[in-house]
Scaffold this motif. Sequence first.
Motif, short mmCIF file in Angstrom:
data_model
loop_
_atom_site.label_atom_id
_atom_site.label_comp_id
_atom_site.label_asym_id
_atom_site.label_seq_id
_atom_site.Cartn_x
_atom_site.Cartn_y
_atom_site.Cartn_z
N VAL A 99 41.32 40.02 45.14
CA VAL A 99 41.24 41.48 45.20
C VAL A 99 42.64 42.09 45.20
O VAL A 99 42.92 43.06 44.49
CB VAL A 99 40.47 41.92 46.46
N GLY A 100 43.55 41.50 45.98
CA GLY A 100 44.91 42.00 46.01
C GLY A 100 45.60 41.89 44.66
O GLY A 100 46.32 42.81 44.24
N VAL A 107 44.25 44.66 42.49
CA VAL A 107 44.87 45.95 42.85
C VAL A 107 46.26 46.07 42.24
O VAL A 107 46.61 47.11 41.67
CB VAL A 107 44.92 46.10 44.38
N TYR A 159 46.31 40.88 51.33
CA TYR A 159 44.86 41.07 51.21
C TYR A 159 44.11 39.81 51.65
O TYR A 159 43.04 39.91 52.29
CB TYR A 159 44.49 41.43 49.77
N ALA A 170 40.75 48.37 49.17
CA ALA A 170 41.20 48.22 47.78
C ALA A 170 40.96 49.46 46.94
O ALA A 170 41.56 49.60 45.87
CB ALA A 170 40.49 47.03 47.14
#
Length: 526
Positions: free
Chosen positions: A83-84, A87, A157, A187
């Motif tokens: 997810v990080g 982003v 994250y 996020a």
Amino acid sequence: MSTLTRGRHARVREAPLPSPDRPFRRRAAQHELDADAFDDRPTDLIPRQQSGRHQLFAPVHGPARHRRAVPPTAVAAAVGVLVGATVFAVVGRAMVDDAYITLTYARTLGIYGEWGVYPGVPSNTATSPLNVLLLGGVTAVVRDAVTATGVLLAICYGLVAAWLTKIGVRIGMPAWRAPAAGLALLATSPLMLSTVGLESTLALTLIVGVTERVSARAPWAAGLLAGLLVITRPDLGAVALVAVVVSGRDWWRTALGATAVTLPWLAWSWYLLGSAIPDTLMVKSGIHWGPWSFANGPGLWSEKFPTATVLIAIPTLVGLVALPFWLVRPELRRIGAVIGFGALAHAGAMTALSVAPFHWYYAPSTGALTLLAALTCARIPRVAVAAAPVVALAAVCAGLVVASGVPPLTSNWATAAQYERIARQLPRGATIESPGEVGTLAYYCRCRVLDGLADRGSISASLRTRVDEATGFGGALLRLNYLNFEPVRPVPRDMRMTTKIVPSGTGAPMGTAWGPDRTWALAPVR
């Protein structure tokens, strides 16, 4: 039963099948309620086998479903890293200008081993020393500060997801709920997306870590993380203080752990950089944007970016309203106290410092309350009811990003892409006075773009005057802090860059949703 020998010291070779009147003894494996159920240990034991004075045990050698299972914490961390990384892929090339000040510090540290925007030019304006240290360390390996920013963001994250998983399991939630809700809101938050490259995500990561360790009654680890909060930003000491108080009878262990982490950096900075705290605390304290300060700043942001401000305010208010619920339940009290009171304490500290309403100043407090709102939703028993508000808010926030572009919030005169194009046009090797925003120009220019944030000589006189004129106990602290401060002369400038406001729609090279379009020009310094 077959044995190697007979007699009092017989050893069991094979475990017999259990008889109906002696059933297996099984550990409670309630995976959603007991964090220990995630340990890779045998879940079945053969009943005791008597042989003289010795009681022998033999493990079951059949299939054990959990023996090779990946712990949910590791799964959550891996998802968080992904997810990080996603982003960063979205906003990594559209960071705000102040993020590039941090990146220039990280590049100088990682490539040249010096503390400052440029090698050989003294400065101590990195508001987040820990962020610079971590980015500098990664930059030394990957040789690019922008890439290092993405690496650190993904790690943060991942840590947030792992710690949220532990918090959720400890209070009786399914392992996936807390990280899923937290990552979804984090996020897609317009505020957090607008602070990539700054210390906001790192600060929020450490707040979650401190909360997890305090709730686990691990004061030493909580203290170490609280100390890292102080090095992340001095004003985050308010959150660290809350963690110390919430630790109860173990407060002194938490305080000692925090001191053990913080004191070495403060001593090094005080001795070698001439100040234990960054100069920006002096430069930006008491500075307002006209009538706007941190206290009433949300009103300004609601005028400039109304939709984004509302989307930031919704989970923040939900977390604030839910705080009493967390405080009245004994098993939830420590979590609610560290996150909720920590957020309020930080907002109070920033209000007392009377700083301008830069949007990233709100990230630790609003981000923490947003995560408390996510945990509150995750505790709702019915999955559909718990997920609906989180999914709805995340979807609307994502739609805003798609519609308005990134970053959703900015107070800069130009976008990162515009500043990069301008920087490529500046004369190589020149020393240029900045037009008022220095970060992106300094990062991409093959010259030196300087102002008070990049050249300590530009603010040395004002720092000395302010320290000398300070009175009372605060003045004594300031004089102690700057005891080793040695004023330096400003670096001579060759040229000065200026900007001029022009009508919108004229194809100006500078312009954002924050303010009017601009052009720029260079003039020699006489």
